[in-house]
Every structure is written in structure tokens, then in C-alpha cells.
Design an enzyme around this catalytic site. Structure first.
Site, PDB file in Angstrom:
ATOM      1  N   TYR A   1       0.853  -1.203   0.000  1.00 32.21           N
ATOM      2  CA  TYR A   1       0.000   0.000   0.000  1.00 32.21           C
ATOM      3  C   TYR A   1       0.886   1.250   0.000  1.00 32.21           C
ATOM      4  CZ  TYR A   1      -4.289   2.628   1.154  1.00 32.21           C
ATOM      5  OH  TYR A   1      -5.371   3.469   1.136  1.00 32.21           O
TER       6      TYR A   1
ATOM      7  N   TYR B   1      -1.830   4.760 -10.150  1.00 31.26           N
ATOM      8  CA  TYR B   1      -2.866   3.954 -10.808  1.00 31.26           C
ATOM      9  C   TYR B   1      -4.251   4.422 -10.349  1.00 31.26           C
ATOM     10  CZ  TYR B   1      -5.865  -0.328 -10.356  1.00 31.26           C
ATOM     11  OH  TYR B   1      -6.894  -1.230 -10.282  1.00 31.26           O
TER      12      TYR B   1
END
Lengths: 138, 387, 387
Positions: free
Chosen positions: B286, B334
């Protein structure tokens, strides 16, 4: 409320009434566990370490050192639009606990502020009920 | 404390059989969050070749399982709406394998949907929480400010220049991966080191490219028993290890601003899987901020405290490097709708299946997906293996 | 769908070893909700004789596990904040069972705390939810109105007069139990049938005494493996069966306003335990409203559809009756801070242990505790046995 103060304002809760009352009178009040003989932040009637209720209030010296800081250029809330760049920080109080705050009365420049720098508490009155403990260079 | 003998028995008993995003991600002002949940859920079930009527376990965060299940027309026999921010959907995997092993459900559907970019509704905070009383009044609001405070502490302990260079390395290498993913927000936008260093400040020490995107997106995961996974459309990606936990809520209570709970969930997940760091072909970590990756790699044990600037040096994490990291382009480049964790799993599964086109790794048999939630507060780690 | 062979294999594998309320319940304006959680948690751990440092699984609803764990000084390796309203803390027992069986934690702490009566802070609702768009504009807000809509449908199907009499029977019998529980809000306040019928309307067909209290209260439960339970202070109350699920969120989506999801969780929990209704000595049934009890008894299979009024006739559920129900005085007359489900478990454990003083049942070896959440939306059923 101070005219135009549009930043988040703490709403005192049962366990923090005394904390905010203290701030209004210029005292930084901490909870202390009388079993652990240790001060802690934030205020809780039950000691987060031993779980006992044998806790009391103490008045902190207001002396602290900077544990970390940042310099905010994009405000996370419209109320801070006129304040940028400002300096949020976590300070370590002389009594041990850490608390979140702002460093004030200093230029918001990484070369003018340093971690471990000594600071002392000042109180900024934002409403009739609330004063925020902030810190300035000692 | 977690009982490793039992967890080892649990290893491999369930598999991920479907993953998907919502039909569109990025900016979807014409769709609400529940619709993104439902789209992603439908797509993940199609990916698995499993009918919605077979779903008996529903897992979500941000919304109640009530809302998601009712919206999708599912009546679950097992429900889990544990919310620990961005790590939620990763820790749901641990919850799902426990529930499937226990017999509470057979087909678990984990859904996510957020319109971080187009949001029409923001919930008010609870003024009784410590954050509202002891952080927000100082302008310590939202992740960029909080994480920048942690990052500066790291710089103080381990050196400002090398930390800065490491943050730049992460930002640039992650952007390179995004440039190979058509779905990425920055697919068409490369970034040089100079562009990174010249970009504007958000909250010093963070430049803009140190901070994740704010997008609209949904994603979903379908999990079933390893046995049943064999008869699904694409077979299963085996869940070999899964662990979770947290050690604080608000930032000023974090025991050490440079160490996350990954120090527990990483070793626990790997031991459960019977694997070591060197066995992994892919790490999906993450990346709410570039700093998050640095602190997490160390906490997970890929390298020692203060060593991640060396670990990620020289674009080692970029395409072609020997430590492929965040091959979808990450939360940085992204998509990042708010609680990104589920997308780390989606990409890991696709890499393990060999579905990622030009960014496909040559050799991808074992992957780690790792979510972080709150203010570096909660972590969830899963180890996935190609079946 | 749930796999009964697996569920039977874990029946009895965990036990409740501690239960408690917060120091005060009822009206507690000087304490915030998190303090009520923490008090109840500390008291339940003391009841179990287990140190806080041994807790590795934290379960709660209404608050994040972040907030509760940080407040109490716990760093959990398994976290569950699934919230389905009042049934949350009952379904947490199913989740704890799966987690302990899987090896994710050894000592699970479930905490509750709400200042329903003295609340200073109410969170704003999410305007994107179905309730906000399709019910609230019509004044269908809050539990009394939603549940009264369901109750009137029941009256229509099964007869108004007999339903009214049944609601009166529940209100009066539950008050009698409260008059035997010093902690009950209405301990000192008896109620006759005439007083029930003469009371004011809240939302017709509900009189005021058809509706639960609004109080301040906290409660907590400590759970560990059956093996470990043997060495705790009071031994364990075994969890033989537990089930959960839901079939709608907003009321107008409820498939049949007279049948709750208890139609699944009741049979599933009993089958998992290898027991039938007749084996039970005590039923603790969430009584948000008198009507909730009637619909729930039928859904759980204690009697057939429409038979609830006969089942509870003639004060059969009162002290001395042959179907003891809600012996603590229930949400109607003991306490109801908002999400009451946990208190059904607390009382069941105390009855099984023989700790309930003047209201103690002569024979209490097997008990059911049953929570309902949302707008008759979610249910959780647990079957408990004296070790």
C-alpha cells in the site's frame, strides 16, 4: 465564538471537560495514573496501561521538545486557507506523554525548526470556552 | 496471541477465485459508491464464474453489509463490515478464510467502492473522538498532514537526503509501472526525477507526487474453499498466509512513527505460509505516500530499520528491477479512491494468473499483498500462491 | 451456504469466561461512550480473571476497533468492527468462534458502550443511503416508526385484538422481571395491564411501553477456547451454536414484515448445537419493541406463523411462567442504550452461572440469546450451556 474562526473547534466531552477548562485558564492538564505513577495523554478516566480507575489530574510544566513536525502548504480544511504554510507537530512533554499541536511564533521553514528543539506551551483563545494549547520555541 | 500451529493448518484452505474493478475507475461522476461496489462485485463473480445466488458471505467497509447486500440482492449468512480504513479489504481475507474453515460460508464476496474524486457526501466526524479534539484543531486533518509528520521523524532518525532520494525513487518507479497499465490514472503521464523534485509542496516533507491520487473506483474479490476453487472458471490463487492488527488510532499515539504493525503481520503471514521474504516474486505494498512504502518495507522485514533507502535505490523497484513493487502503478499513479488496500490484492492475483499484459512479470508464483489503514494504524498482510 | 458438518465440529470449542456491564447503567451523563466500553471491558476481564495484556482479539460496533483498543491500551492481532446494529455483539460471537478456531486469537474481548440518553454527539447520516432518500423524507426515521409499520402488518394478517393482547403480555411480563433486577431502569416501577392500555401513543400501534428504553450503558464479553476456559476464574459457559445473517437494510425492502432472519439463524444455531427448542431453559430475545419478540419467537421456530400471541398468553413468559423470557427485564424495562444485543448474552451467562439473585431460574443449563439489528434486518442467535 471569535468572529470568523472557521477551523475545527473541539467539543468538550465528559472526560475532557477538565482538560479544556484548564486550557482556558492557562493550564495544560494531564491525567496521571497513581498506580503506574505515569502521566498519559489524551485524557481518560481509566489508565490505558493498567486499566485501573486510580487516576488524577496534574498540571504539566508546559515544557516539551519537538518529536516531529511538518509544514502544510495545501490546507486540508478551508479554515486553514489563510494560515498556510503552518506547522503541525507532535511534541513530547517533559512529563512523558506526546501530544499533537502546532508550533507558532516561528518561521514556517524547515531550516528554522528542528526535531528535538525545546518548546513551551502558549494558549490561543479561539472561543469563549476553548483555548488551544500550542507551542513556541522556548 | 495468534496460534501458529492452527494458522499453519489454515494455510491453503481457501483460494481467491475472482477479482475485478468496477467497469470504470478514475473519475466516474455519474456513479455513486454503492454502484461501484455492485459493479465490481458482479465483475468479480463473472471472473470466478460463480453465480451471485451462491454468495453467502459478504464483507465490506465504508458501507454496512446491509447496504451493499441489499443493493446487490444478496442475503448473506455471514457478514463482516470491519473497517480499519485502507487495510480493511486485506484483513477481510483473514476473516474470510476463518469463516470458510469454520463452515459459516462457502463463497465470500469482498466489495469496495468509493467516489473519492466526485464525492457528493462527506460524513461529519464524531466530536467525541480523540482526533476531533486533539488533532483536528491544529490542522492535523487527513492523511497527507499526518503521514508527513511521520516522514519527517524518519528523516530525522535516518537522514534527510537519503530519505528524500528514496521517496523520489518510489514515486518515479511506481509511475513507470503505471505507464504500462492502461487503467492507471497516469498511464499517459511519465515523470522524471527532476519533475519530482521540482513539484509543489503539499505538506513538507511531501511533494505532490509523494501523495496518492484521489479517484473514483470500486473493486471486489471472491474467495471460496481450495476444494471448490478447482471447479471455478480460472481456478484459485491459494491464500497461504494472512494476518492483521493495529496499535493506535490517532497519530500522536503511534508508538514509533517509523514502524507499522507490519512488523507483526508480515512475519506472521510468512510463517503461516512457511515462506521467507526471498521466496516472494512480487510485493504489492500500500503506497498511500512514498514514505508509507519505506516504513512498511522495513516493518515487514524486507530490510532493517533505516535501510529502505538503500533497499529501493537505483530504481530497483521499477520495471526490469530485481524487486518488482506495485506493478499496477500503485495508489500513487494507478488509482486511490480512499481505501486502496483491495487493489493490492487484485493486482497480485492478476500477476499470479499471468493476466497483466505488458507489465507481466516473467516469473510470478508467490506474491505478498499488504494494506495499511488509518494513520499508519492498521495493517493486513496476505501471501498468495499460484495454484 | 453454511456447512453444518464443519459447524458441528467447532460447537463447544469456545466459551464465554467473562461478562459485565459498565460501572453504572441507565443515566450516566458524566461518562462518554468510550469510557462505558472501557469500564465494561475492564469489568468483564476481572470477571474472567484474565489480564488485559492477554487480549489479542477486539470486537466492537458503533466505534472502530481503533478507538476502543487505543483507549483501553490494547494492541489486537485480530479486529472486528462489523456493525449490524443491535445484533452486532451477538454475531461477534460467531466471528470470535471462527477466529479462535483458526488460530487468529486466543482471548476475544467484545465491548459495547453507548450514551443513548445523554449523547452529546450524533453523527450525521449519509445522504446517499436508501433510508435517507426513500424513507426519511416521509418521516420514516428511527426504530419506533419502522417497527410500528411492521407490527401493523402483523395485526392485519393475524388479528388486531390478539396481537394487542400479546404485546401487552410481553410488556407486563418483562416489567415483572425488571422489578426483580436492581440494575433495571424500571426496578421500582411496576406496570399493570390497565396502565399499559392507557399509556400514550408513540407511533400507533405502539404505546409507549411497547417501545424500548433509551439509556446510557456499556457491556462486555470475554471469550476464549474451551480448553483455556477451564483455568479462568469462573470457568466457561460453552458456546454450542451460533449463527447470523440479514436479508434487507431498509424496512420497505423486508421480504415479509412478519418474519425475521431468525428463521435461518435459529434453526442453524440449534442444529449446530445438536439441540431443539424444547431443550432450552431460557430465551433472551432482543425486545426493541414488544412486537419484535412476537415476530422473533415465530421466526426462530418456537411457534408457527401467527401463533406468537397464543404462545405468550397468560403471562407465560413472566416470573413463575413456564417459558422464562428476558429475565433481566429486557430492552423494554432494564436497559437499552441503542444496540442492546450484548445484554441478552450477559444475562444468559449470569443465569447459566446462577448469579442472578431473586430472579434466578431453578433450572438453567441451556439458554438462547438472540439479537436483532437495523430495522428487523439482521439477526444473531447463540446457544449457551453451563459447563
Amino acid at each position: 465564538m471569535a468572529d470568523g474562526y472557521n477551523k475545527p473547534i473541539p467539543i468538550p466531552q465528559p472526560e475532557s471537560d477538565n482538560y479544556w477548562e484548564g486550557a482556558k485558564t492557562g493550564e495544560l492538564r494531564l491525567r496521571k495514573c497513581d498506580d503506574c505513577n505515569q502521566a498519559y495523554f489524551y485524557p481518560r478516566n481509566i489508565c490505558p496501561d493498567c486499566g485501573n480507575n486510580n487516576t488524577s489530574w496534574i498540571v504539566a510544566s508546559g515544557n516539551a521538545k519537538i518529536h516531529t513536525f511538518a509544514i502544510v502548504h495545501r490546507p486540508p480544511h478551508p479554515g486553514f486557507m489563510d494560515d498556510i504554510p503552518y506547522v503541525p507537530a507532535i511534541v513530547e512533554l517533559e512529563e512523558g506523554p506526546r501530544m499533537a499541536t502546532q508550533i507558532v511564533n516561528v518561521e514556517a521553514d524547515p531550516s528554522k525548526i528542528s526535531i528535538d528543539m525545546a518548546v513551551k506551551v502558549v494558549f490561543e483563545s479561539i472561543t469563549d470556552e476553548i483555548s488551544l494549547p500550542k507551542f513556541e520555541p522556548a | 496471541m495468534p496460534v501458529m500451529d492452527k494458522l499453519k493448518n489454515l494455510s491453503g484452505t481457501a483460494a481467491i477465485v475472482g477479482v475485478a474493478e468496477s467497469d470504470k475507475i478514475g473519475r466516474t461522476p455519474d456513479k455513486g459508491p454503492l454502484e461501484l461496489h455492485a459493479e465490481a462485485g458482479r465483475n468479480a463473480l463473472a471472473d470466478a464464474g460463480i453465480d451471485k445466488s451462491e454468495v453467502d458471505g459478504v464483507f465490506t467497509a465504508g458501507y454496512s453489509t446491509y447496504d451493499v447486500a441489499e443493493y446487490m440482492g444478496i442475503t448473506p449468512h455471514f457478514t463482516d463490515s470491519t473497517s480499519v480504513g485502507g487495510s480493511s479489504f486485506v484483513i477481510h481475507i483473514a476473516h474470510a478464510i476463518a469463516a470458510i474453515q469454520a463452515g459459516y460460508c462457502e463463497v465470500a464476496l469482498i466489495t469496495h467502492g468509493q467516489t473519492g474524486r466526485s464525492d457528493r457526501a462527506r460524513a461529519g466526524g464524531n466530536p467525541g473522538l480523540p482526533s476531533a479534539q486533539y488533532e483536528a484543531p491544529y490542522g492535523i486533518i487527513g492523511p497527507p498532514v499526518a503521514y508527513s509528520l511521520a516522514a519527517n521523524r524518519y528523516m530525522h532518525q535516518y537522514g534527510e537526503d537519503r530519505t528524500r532520494e528514496a521517496m523520489a525513487n518510489i514515486a518515479v518507479s511506481t509511475r513507470k509501472w503505471a505507464n504500462m497499465n492502461e487503467k492507471a490514472f497516469f498511464y499517459d503521464t511519465p515523470m522524471t526525477f527532476d519533475e519530482y523534485h521540482d513539484s509543489r509542496w503539499i505538506s513538507w516533507p511531501f511533494h505532490l507526487p509523494d501523495c496518492c491520487l484521489v479517484t473514483d473506483a470500486g473493486a471486489a474479490i471472491v474467495i471460496t474453499s481450495a476444494e471448490r476453487a478447482k471447479s471455478t472458471k480460472k481456478g484459485g490463487v491459494s491464500i497461504l498466509g494472512a494476518a492483521e492488527g493495529h496499535d493506535h488510532a490517532v497519530l500522536h499515539q503511534m508508538p514509533d512513527l517509523t514502524r507499522t504493525w507490519g512488523r507483526h503481520s508480515g512475519p506472521q503471514a510468512l510463517e503461516m505460509a512457511g515462506l521467507t521474504h526471498d521466496d516472494l516474486d512480487l510485493a504489492m505494498i500500500y503506497d498511500s505516500f512514498t514514505y508509507t512504502v519505506l516504513a512498511t518495507l522495513e516493518s515487514l522485514g524486507f530490510c532493517g530499520p533505516g535501510e529502505s533507502p538503500d533497499f529501493v535505490a537505483d530504481q530497483r523497484t521499477a520495471p526490469g528491477g530485481d524487486f518488482p513493487l506495485n506493478t499496477n502503478g500503485g495508489g500513487l499513479s494507478y488509482t486511490h479512491p480512499g481505501m486502496y488496500g483491495i487493489f493490492t490484492v487484485v493486482e497480485a492475483v492478476r500477476q499470479l494468473r499471468g493476466e497483466t499484459g505488458k507489465r507481466q512479470l516473467d516469473d510470478c508464483n508467490l506474491a505478498m499483498a499488504h494494506g495499511t489503514g488509518g494513520l499508519l494504524s492498521s495493517t493486513g498482510t496476505v501471501i498468495l500462491g499460484r495454484d
